[in-house]
Scaffold this active site. Structure first.
Site, short mmCIF file in Angstrom:
data_model
loop_
_atom_site.label_atom_id
_atom_site.label_comp_id
_atom_site.label_asym_id
_atom_site.label_seq_id
_atom_site.Cartn_x
_atom_site.Cartn_y
_atom_site.Cartn_z
N TRP A 37 63.77 58.59 64.71
CA TRP A 37 62.96 57.72 65.75
C TRP A 37 64.12 56.64 65.95
O TRP A 37 63.63 55.94 66.66
CB TRP A 37 61.74 57.41 64.71
N ASP B 202 60.98 49.01 63.63
CA ASP B 202 59.86 50.37 63.78
C ASP B 202 59.12 49.82 62.34
O ASP B 202 60.14 50.82 61.69
CB ASP B 202 60.85 50.99 64.82
N LYS C 265 49.58 55.52 60.93
CA LYS C 265 49.28 55.53 59.17
C LYS C 265 49.12 55.07 58.09
O LYS C 265 48.54 56.05 57.75
CB LYS C 265 51.11 55.89 59.35
#
Length: 365
Positions: free
Chosen positions: A106, A176, A200
Site C-alpha cells: 500500500w 494511512d 476493517k
C-alpha cells in the site's frame, strides 16, 4: 427477528467482521429508522434525522481517538486509494518533495500515485527484506523542507505495524491507518493528516475517514477539482454531495459499540490478548509455522505466516475452511496464511483458531 446465532469465524482482511450487536441493531432499524417510517438508507442527507446520525458519528470518533479541536473530521468516498491521489494534489506544492516510507504494497501504491503529481522519494524501505519489518526511526531520511512524510501504520499483506511513530517536527506527518485505526491509542497531534478506509475496524466499506489539522488544511492547493479539495468537504461538514449515509450510520454504531466495550484502552488490551493466542501458536511450533514479520514489528491486526512446505500449507488452508475459518488465505500477491484479528473479531474466534493450529500440527507432523 434475531440473526442466526451460528456465525463464521471471520478473519477476512477487509471488508471484515462487524460486531454482532451492531448488525442486530441495524436489522431492527432497517425498515423503520427511529420512527421515521423509512430506512436510514432512504432518509435525505439534509434531514434532521440523518443530521443526528452524521454529527454523532463525528462526535464519537473525536471522543474515542481524543482528537484535538484544531482537527477536522471528514467522511469521504473513494477508499484510501483515492487518498493516494488527493494528498499530493492538495499538498505537494511545486518545488517541494514528498517523502514516503516503504513498508509494503500500500505504501508502494501511494508512492506511485504521488509521482504522477510531483516529486517524491523513498525516505526508507524494508523491501529488500521482503517487508518483514518496520524501519528504525533513525533510519528515516527526509528533509526539513519536504511537503510531508507519509507512512502506512499497519501493513495488511505483510503483517507489520509501527510500534512508535516518527516525530517529524515541522515536517507534516501523514499516515494511512486503514487497517489499525481504533485498535490502540494514538497521539493524533503527531500527525497533520490521518486517513483510513472504514472496512476493517470502523464499519462497512464505502466510507473513508480523514482527520486533518486545520492549519495544514489551509495550505492546500486551491487549483484542483472541487470534489478533490479537502476544503470542500470541511466547509460543508462532509455534506457537499450525498455521503454514504448507511455506511456512516453503521460506522456510528460501531463507535457506540466501541464506547460500550470500554473505549480504546479496553479494545487495545483485548487486541493484544487475541493476537497473542495466535503468535504463541506460531512461536511454540518449533518452526512448523513460520511467521513472516520480525517480532518487534508484528502487527496486532494481521498475523501472517507460512507452513514448512507448500503441500502442508495447502492442506492446512483447506482444513481451516472446512472447520469454518473464513479468510485465512494470505494475500494473492504473496500467498501463505493470514489471520486478521480486527476489533470486531471475537476473542473466542482467535482462541478457536489457535487451538486448530496446535491440533493440525499434532495430526500432521
Amino acid at each position: 427477528m434475531k440473526l442466526q446465532t451460528k456465525r463464521a469465524y471471520n478473519f477476512n482482511a477487509g471488508p471484515s467482521a462487524l460486531p454482532i450487536a451492531v448488525l442486530e441493531k441495524a436489522q431492527q432499524e432497517l425498515i423503520d429508522f427511529r420512527g421515521t417510517g423509512m430506512s436510514v438508507m432512504e432518509l435525505s442527507h439534509r434531514s434532521k434525522a440523518y443530521e443526528v446520525v452524521h454529527n454523532q458519528a463525528i462526535s464519537n470518533l473525536r471522543e474515542l481517538l481524543s482528537i484535538p479541536e484544531n482537527y477536522e473530521v471528514l467522511f469521504l468516498q473513494g477508499g484510501a486509494s483515492l487518498q493516494f491521489s488527493m494528498i499530493p494534489m492538495n499538498f505537494l506544492q511545486p518545488g517541494k518533495q514528498a517523502a514516503y516510507v516503504m513498508t509494503g504494497s500500500w505504501s508502494e501504491k501511494a508512492f506511485k500515485e504521488t509521482a504522477l503529481f510531483g516529486e517524491a522519494y523513498q525516505a526508507a524501505s524494508t523491501k529488500e527484506d521482503k517487508y518483514r519489518s518496520i524501519p528504525k526511526l533513525d533510519e528515516l531520511q527526509y528533509k526539513q523542507d519536504d511537503a510531508y512524510v507519509h507512512i502506512t501504520s499497519n501493513n495488511t499483506i505483510y503483517g507489520t505495524e509501527w510500534k512508535e511513530y516518527p516525530n517529524t517536527g515541522d515536517v507534516p506527518l501523514i499516515a494511512d491507518m486503514s487497517s489499525d485505526i481504533l485498535s490502540r491509542p494514538i497521539d493524533v497531534s503527531k500527525f497533520a493528516l490521518i486517513y483510513a478506509g472504514a472496512q476493517k475496524n470502523l464499519g462497512p466499506s464505502g466510507v473513508t475517514v480523514v482527520i486533518i489539522r486545520k492549519d495544514f488544511l489551509e495550505q492546500a492547493n486551491s487549483n484542483i477539482p472541487t470534489m478533490l479539495k479537502y476544503s470542500t468537504h470541511s466547509k460543508n461538514n462532509s455534506l457537499y454531495n450525498t455521503p454514504p449515509t448507511f455506511g456512516i450510520y453503521m460506522l456510528g454504531e460501531v463507535l457506540n459499540w466501541a464506547r460500550e466495550l470500554g473505549g480504546i484502552e479496553a479494545i487495545a488490551e483485548l487486541n493484544e490478548k487475541k493476537a497473542k493466542l495466535i503468535y504463541d501458536a506460531i512461536d511454540s511450533s518449533e518452526g512448523y509455522y513460520i511467521g513472516h514479520a520480525e517480532k518487534d514489528s508484528r502487527s496486532l491486526m494481521n498475523i501472517t505466516f507460512n507452513l514448512k512446505d507448500e503441500e502442508l500449507e495447502k492442506k492446512f488452508l483447506e482444513q481451516a475452511k472446512q472447520e469454518g475459518f473464513v479468510g485465512v488465505n494470505g494475500h494473492r500477491s504473496i500467498g501463505g496464511c493470514r489471520v486478521s484479528t480486527y476489533n470486531a473479531v471475537p476473542y473466542e474466534a482467535c482462541q478457536a483458531f489457535s487451538q486448530f493450529m496446535v491440533k493440525f500440527q499434532k495430526e500432521n507432523n
